[in-house]
Design a protein around this motif. Structure first.
Motif, PDB file in Angstrom:
ATOM      1  N   PRO A 144      35.800  15.248 -35.887  1.00  0.00           N
ATOM      2  CA  PRO A 144      37.489  15.923 -35.635  1.00  0.00           C
ATOM      3  C   PRO A 144      37.351  16.826 -36.661  1.00  0.00           C
ATOM      4  CG  PRO A 144      36.782  13.919 -37.252  1.00  0.00           C
ATOM      5  CD  PRO A 144      35.556  14.013 -36.652  1.00  0.00           C
ATOM      6  N   ARG A 145      38.654  17.602 -36.602  1.00  0.00           N
ATOM      7  CA  ARG A 145      38.972  18.653 -37.379  1.00  0.00           C
ATOM      8  C   ARG A 145      39.630  17.854 -38.583  1.00  0.00           C
ATOM      9  NH1 ARG A 145      44.191  21.045 -37.452  1.00  0.00           N
ATOM     10  NH2 ARG A 145      44.495  20.457 -35.032  1.00  0.00           N
ATOM     11  N   GLU A 146      40.319  16.915 -38.535  1.00  0.00           N
ATOM     12  CA  GLU A 146      41.175  16.136 -39.634  1.00  0.00           C
ATOM     13  C   GLU A 146      41.300  14.671 -39.032  1.00  0.00           C
ATOM     14  OE1 GLU A 146      44.907  17.241 -42.552  1.00  0.00           O
ATOM     15  OE2 GLU A 146      45.368  17.182 -40.499  1.00  0.00           O
ATOM     16  N   VAL A 147      41.334  13.657 -40.025  1.00  0.00           N
ATOM     17  CA  VAL A 147      41.750  12.440 -39.837  1.00  0.00           C
ATOM     18  C   VAL A 147      42.655  12.043 -40.863  1.00  0.00           C
ATOM     19  CG1 VAL A 147      41.211   9.946 -39.564  1.00  0.00           C
ATOM     20  CG2 VAL A 147      39.461  11.827 -38.904  1.00  0.00           C
ATOM     21  N   VAL A 148      44.012  11.838 -40.342  1.00  0.00           N
ATOM     22  CA  VAL A 148      44.975  11.327 -41.519  1.00  0.00           C
ATOM     23  C   VAL A 148      45.108   9.918 -41.680  1.00  0.00           C
ATOM     24  CG1 VAL A 148      47.297  11.642 -42.269  1.00  0.00           C
ATOM     25  CG2 VAL A 148      46.150  13.585 -41.448  1.00  0.00           C
ATOM     26  N   GLY A 149      44.758   9.327 -42.681  1.00  0.00           N
ATOM     27  CA  GLY A 149      45.056   7.735 -42.910  1.00  0.00           C
ATOM     28  C   GLY A 149      46.459   7.375 -43.715  1.00  0.00           C
ATOM     29  N   VAL A 150      47.212   6.567 -43.105  1.00  0.00           N
ATOM     30  CA  VAL A 150      48.578   6.353 -43.984  1.00  0.00           C
ATOM     31  C   VAL A 150      48.365   4.624 -44.250  1.00  0.00           C
ATOM     32  CG1 VAL A 150      50.989   6.343 -44.042  1.00  0.00           C
ATOM     33  CG2 VAL A 150      49.975   7.994 -42.702  1.00  0.00           C
ATOM     34  N   GLU A 151      48.472   4.525 -45.221  1.00  0.00           N
ATOM     35  CA  GLU A 151      48.444   2.979 -46.005  1.00  0.00           C
ATOM     36  C   GLU A 151      49.830   2.687 -47.148  1.00  0.00           C
ATOM     37  OE1 GLU A 151      48.124  -0.699 -46.647  1.00  0.00           O
ATOM     38  OE2 GLU A 151      47.037   0.287 -44.901  1.00  0.00           O
ATOM     39  N   LEU A 152      50.083   1.503 -47.048  1.00  0.00           N
ATOM     40  CA  LEU A 152      51.113   1.123 -48.069  1.00  0.00           C
ATOM     41  C   LEU A 152      50.387   0.487 -49.140  1.00  0.00           C
ATOM     42  CD1 LEU A 152      54.096   1.094 -48.744  1.00  0.00           C
ATOM     43  CD2 LEU A 152      54.437  -1.218 -47.123  1.00  0.00           C
ATOM     44  N   ASN A 153      49.620  -0.536 -49.036  1.00  0.00           N
ATOM     45  CA  ASN A 153      49.126  -1.376 -49.974  1.00  0.00           C
ATOM     46  C   ASN A 153      48.402  -0.590 -51.063  1.00  0.00           C
ATOM     47  OD1 ASN A 153      47.593  -3.051 -51.737  1.00  0.00           O
ATOM     48  ND2 ASN A 153      46.789  -4.423 -50.024  1.00  0.00           N
ATOM     49  N   PRO A 154      48.874  -0.634 -52.255  1.00  0.00           N
ATOM     50  CA  PRO A 154      48.330   0.481 -53.417  1.00  0.00           C
ATOM     51  C   PRO A 154      47.033   0.051 -53.684  1.00  0.00           C
ATOM     52  CG  PRO A 154      49.936  -1.042 -54.371  1.00  0.00           C
ATOM     53  CD  PRO A 154      50.079  -1.220 -52.779  1.00  0.00           C
ATOM     54  N   HIS A 155      46.464  -1.508 -53.576  1.00  0.00           N
ATOM     55  CA  HIS A 155      44.935  -1.697 -54.010  1.00  0.00           C
ATOM     56  C   HIS A 155      44.313  -1.277 -52.790  1.00  0.00           C
ATOM     57  CE1 HIS A 155      46.303  -4.395 -57.125  1.00  0.00           C
ATOM     58  NE2 HIS A 155      47.026  -5.149 -56.167  1.00  0.00           N
TER      59      HIS A 155
END
Length: 273
Positions: A144-155
């Motif tokens: 892939p050119r880019e994979v963006v991962g979004v996550e809320l849990n700080p741990h």
């Protein structure tokens, strides 16, 4: 030899019926459900597990379902104390602590399946990315050119960042800490593919995809549903997207695990029209 077979000389027939058929091994940590009625046999159960899996350092008893804003189950240690572990899958290594962030070995095959679908140069968004298994497996197995991962849990985000470094995919995987409701609308441009691996709530976030997936792009949508609804599920999901202003066609639907008796986890591969 199964766990029940290993315990047949230590538990009565009635007690053996209460022993769960399977448990999950995450690195050197075992997660198991033990009903209260046989908790007095916990030592026997631990010994049986260790007989089969000598590398195990910790056994956690599940005492509460996946819940709360960070979607983490509750556990109590019945053997060992160390809950942080390293898991290997598809040539990747993941540092994880199941008491702090959700991770399931059972979805390993599904992560590989998605990665194999990703075309060269694609821009991919993974919502609810956890400790990073989907983004990192995609980065490792595809181009892939880019994979963006979004996550809320700080741990989970901290482990996600460590795992990106551990697997040397810093140039491809971008980690964003925050709520998808706030983050996704701020992301620039469109994506070729979006992964929504949150079967308990993905339907609440379909609206975020408007204008974010290119025409001809794909959404991998996970959900729980009754086995009895399986035949109508593709149309049900298509209508959910339509209600949010997105025209999609269901390319594929498959079971990828079960949640409760007659309730399965499903993934639907959707093409945006």
């Amino acid at each position: 030899m199964s766990l029940k077979e290993l315990l047949k000389d230590r538990l009565s027939e009635e007690e053996l019926k209460l022993v769960r058929r399977s448990f999950e091994i995450i690195g050197d940590v075992v997660i198991i459900e033990i009903p209260d009625e046989i908790m007095h046999h916990s030592r026997d159960i631990v010994e049986a597990i260790l007989k089969r899996h000598k590398h195990v350092k910790t056994v956690l008893r599940k005492v509460g379902e996946v819940d709360g804003v960070y979607r983490v189950a509750r556990y109590e240690p019945i053997y060992g104390e160390k809950t942080e572990t390293v898991v290997r899958e598809h040539g990747c290594r993941f540092l994880v602590d199941p008491t702090k962030a959700y991770y399931s070995v059972k979805l390993s095959g599904e992560r590989e399946r998605i990665a194999r679908l990703v075309g060269e140069g694609e821009r991919v968004l993974v919502m609810f990315a956890g400790v990073g298994p989907y983004p990192i497996v995609i980065a490792k197995l595809a181009r892939p050119r880019e994979v963006v991962g979004v996550e809320l849990n700080p741990h989970a985000v901290e482990y996600f960042r460590q795992n990106v470094r551990l697997n040397k995919v810093e140039g491809v995987v971008k980690v964003i800490e925050g709520d998808v409701e706030e983050v996704v609308p701020q992301l620039s441009g469109q994506f070729d593919r979006v992964v929504m691996p949150a079967p308990y709530s993905a339907e609440n976030f379909i609206h975020l995809l408007r204008g974010k997936v290119r025409r001809g792009g794909f959404v991998h949508y996970y959900t729980f549903d009754s086995q009895n609804e399986e035949k109508i599920l593709p149309e049900k999901v298509r209508r959910k997207f339509e209600d949010e202003g997105l025209e999609v066609e269901v390319v594929k639907m498959r079971r990828c695990g079960n949640f409760a008796p007659y309730v399965n986890r499903y993934v639907l591969d959707l093409r945006v029209l």
